[in-house]
Design a protein around this motif. Structure first.
Motif, PDB file in Angstrom:
ATOM      1  N   SER A 170       0.837  -1.202   0.000  1.00 42.36           N
ATOM      2  CA  SER A 170       0.000   0.000   0.000  1.00 42.36           C
ATOM      3  C   SER A 170       0.870   1.250   0.000  1.00 42.36           C
ATOM      4  N   PHE A 171       1.992   1.187   0.716  1.00 41.81           N
ATOM      5  CA  PHE A 171       2.887   2.336   0.690  1.00 41.81           C
ATOM      6  C   PHE A 171       3.529   2.494  -0.685  1.00 41.81           C
TER       7      PHE A 171
ATOM      8  N   ARG B  27       2.474   6.460  -7.331  1.00 37.41           N
ATOM      9  CA  ARG B  27       1.496   7.466  -7.782  1.00 37.41           C
ATOM     10  C   ARG B  27       1.960   8.882  -7.484  1.00 37.41           C
TER      11      ARG B  27
ATOM     12  N   ASN C  58      -3.709  -0.690  -9.557  1.00 40.76           N
ATOM     13  CA  ASN C  58      -3.334  -1.579  -8.458  1.00 40.76           C
ATOM     14  C   ASN C  58      -4.134  -2.870  -8.600  1.00 40.76           C
ATOM     15  N   GLN C  59      -3.437  -3.976  -8.746  1.00 40.33           N
ATOM     16  CA  GLN C  59      -4.118  -5.264  -8.915  1.00 40.33           C
ATOM     17  C   GLN C  59      -3.897  -6.213  -7.744  1.00 40.33           C
TER      18      GLN C  59
ATOM     19  N   MET D 249      -5.442  -6.796  -5.046  1.00 40.56           N
ATOM     20  CA  MET D 249      -6.588  -7.570  -4.578  1.00 40.56           C
ATOM     21  C   MET D 249      -7.290  -8.290  -5.723  1.00 40.56           C
TER      22      MET D 249
END
Lengths: 134, 402, 731
Positions: free
Chosen positions: C486-487, C493, C507-508, C510
């Motif tokens: 996540s960081f 970005r 972001n893939q 999940m």
């Protein structure tokens, strides 16, 4: 914590996910019968998925996506849960898209007058089922 | 009659002089302890402490009063162990009751990684003189019967480190005891005196500007919290410090029956019972950017929820007051003490969430530096130039600490 | 209808609060002191239904309510139990205006706001809606009979909480039988007999009293007041005998919420906006009943140099108790004004104004939601011990870690690596972005291949690692560690935005599941699953595996032949079950994180965050090969160049020793000197000795070869420990 009230049934929701230039998404039109959730300036999530999704951006990322869980539920249930679990103000217009933390989960909402689509990333499906109940 | 009403300490105020040998900026614990040890250990008494508001008005009066030395790197364990020892004799030294009490600190782990971290902490602590042992959930229960080691069935306690010498003291009294001791030896303390500039001559600090006029000094020590970068910038010193908020709250008073200090690495809270019987609850700040505890209500909500998970008896206790402090975090989460590269200007900062426990040793060591001009061995690793020299001191033992 | 007070049933009438019922029955609260019946003073506290410090004047009586007095000699006990009571719920209301208080001023303010077309929420303490605080947002938090209420006003908050009556400070003010004027009026209206009443100051309305003249000197009596002693204009004392003393000493605004809301759209109306009456400087008696502070304590503090209001508060503890200064503040300010010559502003107002329990405070909060991979149910069915690792629920082991280990080393095993951070980057500037972000030459990563990369922050410190996979011209897939994903996403970005580069980022993490197929028989297993020509080392291929469309990454973290199968997460379960089925006779077993961590250690691969620290440079972890300083620009380059000029002080290095591995965190000594500590350790079954990674200090510019770890002899050795030539991984 156990809750006796049965919650709504949430299942995997298939979508088409497109990341593209904001202008290309602004200009795009989707066929009737599909809900398009503009989750970010450069991203749209369309359900049910499109057979042939196109946007005017050759670098766009277009994917079939099964990474959300959720379901359509009655507005009364949705609003009752939101009153309890949502600190931010849900839009009053219909239809409307909203997203943010609900019950400690990153939730996306599509609010129509007769029904509400609730989505959460699949890894939180378990928690959604536990928390999004009357 | 309430035995906890302060009835001993006397503060004797003086009019400011135009010049002192040493001016200490910041009338919190660190500034006052430095002044105290300058006078008490080195006979240097022509000293003024300048405080923007009233003494102890900053983080010295807004912390959770925990004293511990269970850090993760040898330099830190040694330093905080010295502080812990000085705290244990502070009442004898000053003749004042600061409500120092050894309570033992339980630091619980709820994951495999947490268990590894607590085992590791116990090992390095033991090696460098801090009394920390790894304990099982059953031992946790023996040390603190109020802990629900199932973590309400959600966050089971998998193990803990137990730091037997962990203690608490009344923060204000520590501040006042040092202030009184310094004043008795001739140190001046000036409240409501804000430093607005530093006087420099040929690259050397020669004094300070204040809202009450200039004060000359041979040596200026910055013991400021919160605004430290501003003050240092006046001397052209760049400090790698960021300031974070830190929040806590207390409940009403209850009869004493919660002996230990209980903290959780995963749930980011700590709980202790004050000498007066309040339950004091605070949150760790987590340096993981993925976590954020918004100020105010979200903190109260979420911290209460997490604390109740492991200490369910807290559920029905009533909260009386919530407050916020700030912590100055250095780039490697260790404090910064010592010379600055500017002649006559010393700094003690970066006290993050661990400033209270460091007051005695920080003051003692800074006083020695000011008195002798030589950086004492105990604080040499915490020098400001470590960032430029690539000698930073990442301390996992301080991770999310208080 | 009866409540139970200290074990004795007490009758109450409809509309009674607990205190009213007690007073009617001739009972009195433990503490004594002047009762206000307005929720301001701390004199009617009791334990009600197990909750201590409840203001009985604010608590409606209901049948069976259990009321316990506080112990005479101390504080109430901490609750012992760990009852699993149902959680308190919270309700959110969004409106234009919140009006706090429904006296005349509050009602008028609410009516005016409604008149102006505003949506108004009113909160009324007398209806059991007690506001505990105002927070940024703005947010008004109240306790109600139905649970917590979180009101979110869009326009403003109007504080119409009225005023509180000033308490008497004089010797004997801790006796029972002293009332404020309003309290006396309310009790008489409720039919409570006050007996013979003496009024001090402004008398109560509609009650027959004897008016006491002059200056209040003291209250007299034992436990209950029996007389009031006044000094008249001529200086002579006069005692007024009474059963009840009623005081009318002026008012102070209940403005804590107003002061708490500084900087927000909060205003006060009515008495809450008035100035405080100032009582005369107190001469003797209890000032702060919560903390047991007397005028003598104030005098002593002043004499000893405590002059600032906050210092007086902190040293005497006046104002730090249950009522948070409501009772004592006017007197303390008056005292300090008399001594110091100027009136100091009141204490800082902070939440909470009316108390709430921690259970109530927690309403609306949940346990941190820990995401689960699509295979979570499979792991649990297989009996895995699940653990929260890197922010996810992951299988630590499936009951027998050693069997999992040998399955990887000698046969084939599968592991769930769905938690890896996964990101797609495309667009005209995709290559440019990655070149600037990563310390590797991204351009030289050919389409269809992957490279291991370190991620550096602007201080040159490693904060994550992963892969860059080239999917074609200006199309890349990136992977990150599970805990760092996540960081890392924010990092990519943020930089893309600040450099204004033309890229698309998805972001893939999940969306994609990932299964690691690893072991010498991995190729055989994939062949059975329909992939006879699996890609070669560090290459990628898109292929159907067991009927599931996968991106197959040929790499190795375990040291054995490995394929990572990235696939849409909705197909994870099918793929997982198929692989287990197809590999049955190959000895397949799933492996958990514990085994994975051990296998990679034998190969000397670091875990960012476990082996590295937040100030680890590539040089410190002995991975300088991963940082290409001949590239002109990348994040962290300047810092790396600068730190490279300084001598190295410590390095992450491998160690071996005979016997059982010491625990992680064990200290390393060089002779008698401390030299570092172990970050990862494992007793390697295949090597028959302990292998470790750890931090080692340099001595005279050199890393020592022979050290003591946990007091035993150990050798510094180059990594990997196992399969040094890499033949097994690269076949």
């Amino acid at each position: 914590m156990t809750r006796l009230a049965a919650g709504p049934v949430f299942e995997r929701v298939l979508t088409t996910r497109i990341v593209a230039m904001p202008a290309a998404l602004d200009a795009a039109r989707w066929p009737a019968g599909h809900v398009a959730l503009r989750t970010a300036a450069d991203e749209v999530l369309i359900t049910p998925p499109l057979a042939d999704a196109r946007v005017a951006d050759e670098h766009a990322i277009v994917l079939a996506d099964g990474s959300f869980f959720g379901g359509w539920i009655a507005p009364a249930l949705a609003l009752a849960v939101l009153e309890r679990e949502c600190e931010w103000e849900v839009p009053h217009a219909r239809p409307a898209f909203a997203q943010g933390m609900v019950a400690g989960l990153p939730v996306k909402l599509w609010l129509e007058s007769e029904r509400v689509l609730v989505l959460v990333a699949a890894p939180f499906a378990h928690d959604l089922a536990e928390r999004f109940v009357a | 009659m309430n035995e906890f009403v302060e009835r001993q300490i006397s503060l004797a105020w003086n009019d400011p002089k135009p010049a002192y040998d040493v001016v200490i900026v910041g009338g919190g614990g660190h500034g006052l302890a430095t002044a105290y040890y300058l006078a008490a250990r080195h006979g240097i008494t022509n000293v003024a402490v300048l405080e923007r508001k009233y003494i102890g008005s900053g983080n010295s009066g807004r912390n959770t009063t925990i004293i511990r030395s269970n850090y993760g790197i040898p330099e830190a364990v040694r330093f905080y162990q010295r502080s812990l020892e000085l705290y244990s004799t502070l009442e004898a030294e000053t003749g004042r009751w600061v409500m120092h009490k050894q309570k033992g600190l339980l630091w619980m782990a709820h994951t495999e990684a947490g268990v590894r971290a607590e085992r590791s902490r116990a090992t390095v602590n033991t090696l460098f003189g801090a009394k920390t042992e790894y304990v099982t959930p059953q031992q946790v229960k023996e040390i603190c019967p109020q802990v629900d080691i199932t973590g309400s069935g959600v966050w089971p306690v998998m193990g803990a480190s137990y730091h037997a010498e962990g203690a608490t003291a009344r923060h204000d009294r520590v501040v006042w005891a040092y202030a009184e001791g310094a004043m008795q030896r001739g140190v001046h303390i000036h409240q409501n005196t804000a430093v607005t500039g530093l006087q420099m001559n040929a690259g050397k600090v020669t004094g300070v500007q204040t809202n009450n006029g200039p004060i000359a000094a041979k040596i200026v020590v910055s013991a400021v919290g919160g605004h430290v970068t501003t003050l240092a910038a006046m001397a052209g010193v760049r400090l790698p410090i960021r300031t974070h908020p830190l929040q806590a709250y207390v409940t009403n008073h209850y009869a004493q029956s919660f002996d230990a200090i209980v903290a959780s690495m995963n749930l980011l809270f700590y709980v202790s019972q004050t000498a007066r019987g309040e339950m004091l609850i605070g949150a760790e700040i987590d340096r993981q950017p993925s976590y954020s505890y918004g100020a105010g209500h979200h903190f109260l909500q979420s911290c209460s929820h997490r604390a109740i998970t492991v200490l369910p008896f807290l559920r029905n206790l009533r909260i009386v007051r919530q407050w916020t402090g700030v912590c100055d975090m250095s780039a490697d989460y260790s404090p910064v003490m010592g010379v600055t590269g500017v002649d006559g200007f010393y700094v003690t900062t970066g006290w993050g969430t661990w400033g209270f426990k460091a007051i005695p040793a920080g003051g003692e060591q800074m006083a020695e530096l000011v008195a002798t001009g030589v950086t004492p061995e105990l604080i040499a690793p915490f020098a400001l130039d470590r960032f430029a020299r690539d000698r930073t001191m990442a301390d996992r033992g301080s991770a999310g600490t208080h | 209808m009866r409540i139970i007070v200290d074990g004795t049933p007490v009758e109450f009438a409809a509309g009674d609060n607990v205190l009213g019922a007690m007073l009617r029955a001739g009972l009195r609260p433990t503490s004594g002191g002047c009762l206000c019946l307005g929720g301001d003073c701390p004199h009617c506290l009791a334990t009600v239904d197990g909750i201590a410090y409840v203001r009985t004047c604010q608590t409606a009586a209901r049948p069976g309510l259990i009321v316990q007095s506080f112990p005479d000699d101390g504080y109430p006990p901490l609750p012992a139990g760990s009852t699993r009571e149902p959680a308190v719920t919270a309700r959110n209301i969004h409106c234009d205006v919140v009006v706090i208080g429904q006296g005349a001023a509050g009602r008028a303010a609410a009516a005016a706001a409604r008149q102006a077309g505003k949506q108004v929420v009113t909160l009324d303490a007398s209806a059991g809606e007690e506001v505990i605080g105002i927070y940024a947002g703005p947010l008004v938090v109240a306790r109600t009979a139905a649970g917590m209420l979180h009101a979110h006003p869009r326009v403003e908050i109007i504080v119409a909480t009225g005023a509180a009556e000033i308490q008497p400070v004089a010797p004997g003010n801790d006796l029972a039988g002293i009332l404020t004027a309003r309290a006396a009026e309310a009790l008489v209206a409720a039919g409570v007999d006050l007996g013979r009443v003496v009024a001090v100051g402004t008398p109560p309305a509609g009650i027959k009293v004897e008016q006491a003249e002059g200056e209040l000197l003291r209250f007299e009596g034992t436990l209950r007041v029996a007389g009031v002693v006044m000094r008249d204009r001529n200086g002579s004392e006069r005692r007024y005998a009474c059963d009840t003393a009623v005081v009318g000493l002026g008012m102070q605004p209940r403005d804590a919420l107003l002061r708490m809301g500084q900087g927000l759209a909060v205003r006060a109306v009515g008495d809450a906006a008035r100035a405080s009456d100032m009582p005369p400087c107190p001469l003797a008696g209890t000032v702060c009943a919560c903390s047991g502070v007397t005028v003598a304590d104030l005098e002593s503090a002043w004499q000893r140099g405590f002059h600032e209001l906050e210092l007086v508060k902190r040293s005497t503890l006046a104002g730090t108790g249950t009522c948070q200064g409501m009772a004592c503040m006017p007197h303390v300010r008056s005292f300090l004004a008399a001594r110091g010559g100027s009136l100091q502003p009141p204490f800082t107002a902070r939440p909470v104004t009316r108390q709430l329990t921690m259970g109530e405070a927690s309403a609306g909060s949940h346990h941190q939601a820990v995401p689960r991979t699509a295979l979570d149910g499979e792991h649990r069915r297989l009996g895995a011990q699940m653990d929260r690792i890197g922010g996810w629920w992951r299988p630590w082991h499936y009951g027998n870690p050693l069997r999992e280990y040998w399955a990887v080393r000698e046969a084939v095993s599968i592991g769930d690596v769905s938690t890896l951070g996964k990101m797609q980057v495309s667009g005209p500037d995709a290559l440019e972005l990655l070149e600037r972000l990563y310390p590797t030459r991204v351009k030289s990563i050919a389409p269809g291949t992957a490279r291991y990369v370190l991620m550096l922050n602007d201080r040159g410190y490693i904060f994550d690692d992963g892969l860059i996979c080239c999917d074609g011209a200006n199309r890349y897939s990136l992977t990150f560690t599970s805990g760092g994903a996540s960081f890392a996403e924010l990092w990519v970005r943020d930089w893309a935005e600040s450099w204004k580069l033309d890229v698309r980022i998805l972001n893939q993490t999940m969306a994609l599941g990932a299964i690691n197929v690893t072991g010498p028989l991995a190729k055989e297993l994939l062949a059975r699953a329909g992939l006879p020509n699996a890609p070669k080392y560090m290459q990628l291929a898109s292929a159907l595996v067991a009927g599931v469309q996968c991106r197959v990454h040929r790499l190795s973290f375990t040291g054995e032949l490995s394929y990572e199968l990235h696939h849409p997460a909705e197909h994870s379960v099918v793929l997982w079950r198929q692989l287990l089925e197809l590999g049955k006779d190959l000895g397949i077993k799933p492996h958990g994180l514990q085994t994975l961590l051990q296998l990679r250690l034998e190969k000397g691969h670091i875990i960012v965050g476990q082996d590295s620290d937040f100030d680890s440079t590539a040089r410190r972890v002995d991975m300088e090969w991963a940082v290409k300083l001949d590239k002109p620009e990348f994040v962290g380059r300047q810092a790396v160049v600068r730190t490279n000029k300084v001598s190295l002080d410590r390095q992450l290095t491998g160690f071996e020793m005979e016997g059982v591995a010491p625990i992680e965190g064990s200290s390393i000594h060089f002779g008698s000197e401390y030299a570092g500590y172990v970050t990862s350790s494992f007793t390697s079954p295949v090597l028959g000795k302990a292998v470790m990674l750890g931090w080692l200090r340099l001595f005279d510019g050199k890393l020592p070869d022979a050290v003591l770890i946990d007091g035993r002899s150990a050798q510094r050795v180059p990594v990997p420990f196992y399969d040094k030539a890499g033949g097994r991984a690269r076949v």
